[in-house]
Scaffold this active site. Structure first.
Site, PDB file in Angstrom:
ATOM      1  N   CYS A   2      -8.049  -0.414  -4.768  1.00 16.06           N
ATOM      2  CA  CYS A   2      -9.304   0.309  -4.688  1.00 16.06           C
ATOM      3  C   CYS A   2     -10.187  -0.003  -5.891  1.00 16.06           C
ATOM      4  CB  CYS A   2      -9.039   1.814  -4.623  1.00 16.06           C
ATOM      5  SG  CYS A   2      -7.887   2.295  -3.318  1.00 16.06           S
ATOM      6  N   VAL A  53      -3.871   0.904   2.018  1.00 11.42           N
ATOM      7  CA  VAL A  53      -2.631   0.134   2.092  1.00 11.42           C
ATOM      8  C   VAL A  53      -1.456   1.024   2.489  1.00 11.42           C
ATOM      9  CG1 VAL A  53      -0.984  -1.218   0.714  1.00 11.42           C
ATOM     10  CG2 VAL A  53      -3.434  -1.579   0.441  1.00 11.42           C
ATOM     11  N   GLY A 377       3.751 -15.249  -7.562  1.00 12.12           N
ATOM     12  CA  GLY A 377       4.700 -15.602  -8.615  1.00 12.12           C
ATOM     13  C   GLY A 377       4.084 -15.613 -10.000  1.00 12.12           C
TER      14      GLY A 377
END
Length: 610
Positions: A2, A53, A377
């Site tokens: 957000c 989410v 990663g």
């Protein structure tokens, strides 16, 4: 993920400033395309843009503990990976929850534990909490600074926001650049000062810190720091513990109510994250994981260098096939890179890394068409010591930030009178001394090991932050949340005390990580040498940059030459010499990109020079 913003003012009734608060909030729409909200009181105002989410229906913000007469109101940007455990603990202590969101876990943790709450969090977060009872504003940022949060102290309070653009939408913060800001842009773009926001008067909440603002004072409080202690695990136990911590971090970060993927470059870092994510999903019956990589036309024909030792494609293919991902390679042509330049500048609110930012933006844009969350990663090289400078004695003994050893910086192009004001060499030397003074020491540690510890601390506090900022700002410009399991603070704390001999056994770069995940990967991927993020061999991009630089030289009003020596730039270009670049990776047009981008930024943001 957000965007948060807001305003604290002891002299102004902010209940009458809804229009301005909404304007500040609107600047963050890209960070939160799903919903928006504001909360207003006499002295405090919060604005929020939401990317849903977790708990899409119940996680609206700003969030108050109760509708009428709240004790606290929260504007939150982040993901809490231990939310389930904390929810259970808080419920047992009497807290009553109305939603499934991790936002409410953060809010009720503060109601229960006050300023001690962040110490209990595992996640990525940057948030503002207004305590109505104490009339105190808390601005809190995660352990390693994965999520951004800026603030500006004005005459009667503070402004704050996830990105500078939100604060700049308020007239209380003019867009100005002073000598320190020039030094950050030209002398230390690859080792920025923690807490400095480039614009005059703009600060960033430092990683692992909170800023507490009351009517009488503004205080910065550190809630997390690395602690040095002897490492007692042997090699086998160390490998097992690293595997355990990394697997747990990945599994925790797979929690989402929206589509999720991984970013796969074919290196050991991203391949390990992808393999662990795939294994976790298989255990829970969630099906194959989706992965993405980036490539450029003609990349296979590029000559390898010290930074870019191999091309990604064959390693990506091997990793994706071995792990069993649903893989997509995003091909980025020249013209798309040029088109993305303005979007990236607006995303970062400052000059960045040129075509490397543009290609990342285009990759993230394509990923966002199919996923809302991506695991990366990023940060493995900082915590395991994978960069070349960790293995270069000359860089380690250079007396400055090792990655700057032997490199020219854009400050060499400054006008003489600007250099005299900025003092770039002194600024860099002082920044280096200050950074070394912050290193947690281990009494009795041999000098060689103590120096490696210093370099790890420099990497975590001066090298990693601009990389994390780049990933956050570019990904959130398209509404994509990128998670970074290697930044799990438990893993970082453990690795901090692992001796170099165990991190790089036999001198093998990142040997500890490679051995910890070897059973998950094909041999050529597990043993692939470090190869940096791809820099495109785009001919058209280079040509256009050259054209724009020549246009600047012909423009008597080009604002960049209020800072940069026009004659010196002209001489470099006439002699065919590359301009000093802000990036440490070899790139013949990096300096040219920086020059053009600084000019574009000064114009677009109407930056005044002080």
């Amino acid at each position: 993920m957000c965007g948060v913003t807001g305003w604290l003012d002891w002299d102004t009734d902010l209940r009458h400033q809804e229009g301005l608060v909404r304007a500040m909030t609107a600047t963050l729409a890209c960070r939160g395309p799903d919903a928006d909200g504001v909360w207003l009181s006499r002295h405090a105002a919060l604005g929020h843009r939401r990317l849903a989410v977790v708990d899409p229906d119940g996680g609206g913000q700003p969030l108050a503990d109760r509708p009428d007469g709240p004790a606290a109101v929260l504007g939150y940007n982040g993901e809490l990976y231990n939310a389930a455990e904390l929810r259970a603990e808080l419920s047992a202590l009497g807290q009553r929850f109305r939603t499934r969101s991790d936002t409410e876990v953060v809010l009720r943790a503060h109601l229960q534990w006050g300023r001690e709450a962040p110490r209990r969090f595992n996640g990525i977060f940057a948030y503002a909490l207004w305590d109505t009872r104490r009339e105190e504003l808390l601005l809190v940022r995660d352990h390693l600074g994965i999520k951004p949060l800026y603030w500006h102290a004005h005459r009667s309070g503070v402004l704050f926001g996830s990105e500078p653009k939100a604060l700049l939408a308020n007239p209380l913060l003019p867009a100005e650049l002073d000598a320190q800001g020039v030094a950050e842009l030209f002398a230390l773009p690859a080792a920025p000062t923690a807490g400095h926001g480039v614009f005059r008067g703009l600060h960033e909440v430092r990683p692992g810190h909170l800023v507490a603002v009351t009517r009488g004072a503004t205080r910065e409080v550190r809630y997390w720091r690395l602690e040095s202690r002897p490492h007692t695990d042997d090699a086998a136990a160390t490998r097992a513990r690293v595997r355990e911590l990394l697997a747990d971090a990945v599994e925790r970060q797979l929690v989402a109510d929206v589509p999720l993927c991984t970013l796969l470059s074919g290196g050991v870092d991203s391949s390990a994250i992808t393999a662990l994510a795939a294994a976790a999903r298989e255990r829970t019956g969630q099906g194959k994981i989706t992965s993405f990589s980036v490539d450029f036309p003609g990349s296979a024909d590029r000559t390898p260098d010290a930074w870019r030792t191999t091309v990604d494609a064959p390693y990506v293919e091997a990793a994706a096939e071995h792990i069993g991902t649903l893989h997509t390679t995003v091909l980025v042509p020249d013209d798309d890179l040029l088109d993305a330049r303005d979007a990236v500048l607006r995303a970062r609110d400052r000059p960045g890394w040129g075509e490397m930012d543009a290609s990342l933006h285009l990759l993230f844009r394509e990923v966002r068409r199919r996923s809302t969350v991506a695991l990366s990663g990023e940060a493995a090289d900082e915590v395991f010591g994978g960069y070349p400078y960790f293995h270069d004695p000359a860089a380690l003994d250079s007396g400055t930030f090792p990655w700057l050893h032997g490199r020219a910086v854009p400050a060499e192009l400054l006008r003489p009178e600007v250099r005299a004001e900025v003092r770039p060499e002194e600024y860099t030397a002082e920044a280096y001394r200050d950074s070394l003074a912050e290193v947690p020491r281990l009494p009795g540690e041999p000098a060689a090991d103590a120096r490696v510890r210093e370099v790890f601390h420099l990497a975590l506090t001066r090298w990693l932050p601009p990389l994390l900022d780049r990933v956050d700002r570019v990904s959130m410009s398209v509404g994509l949340e990128v998670r970074v399991p290697f930044c799990d603070h438990r893993l970082v704390e453990y690795l901090w005390n692992v001796p170099w001999a165990l991190k790089a056994p036999g001198g093998r770069s990142k040997g500890l990580l490679r051995d910890a995940v070897r059973d998950l990967l094909p041999p050529q991927v597990a043993d692939r040498p470090k190869s940096g993020y791809p820099s495109t061999p785009a001919v058209r991009y280079t040509e256009v940059l050259g054209e724009r630089a020549r246009e600047l030289l012909a423009d008597p009003n080009a604002p960049v030459f209020d800072l940069v020596d026009r004659a010196l730039v002209r001489r470099h270009l006439a002699e065919g010499r590359p301009l000093p670049s802000p990036r440490t990776a070899p790139n013949p047009v990096g300096g040219l990109d920086h020059l053009v981008q600084v000019d574009e930024w000064l114009r677009a943001y109407r930056v005044g020079l002080r």
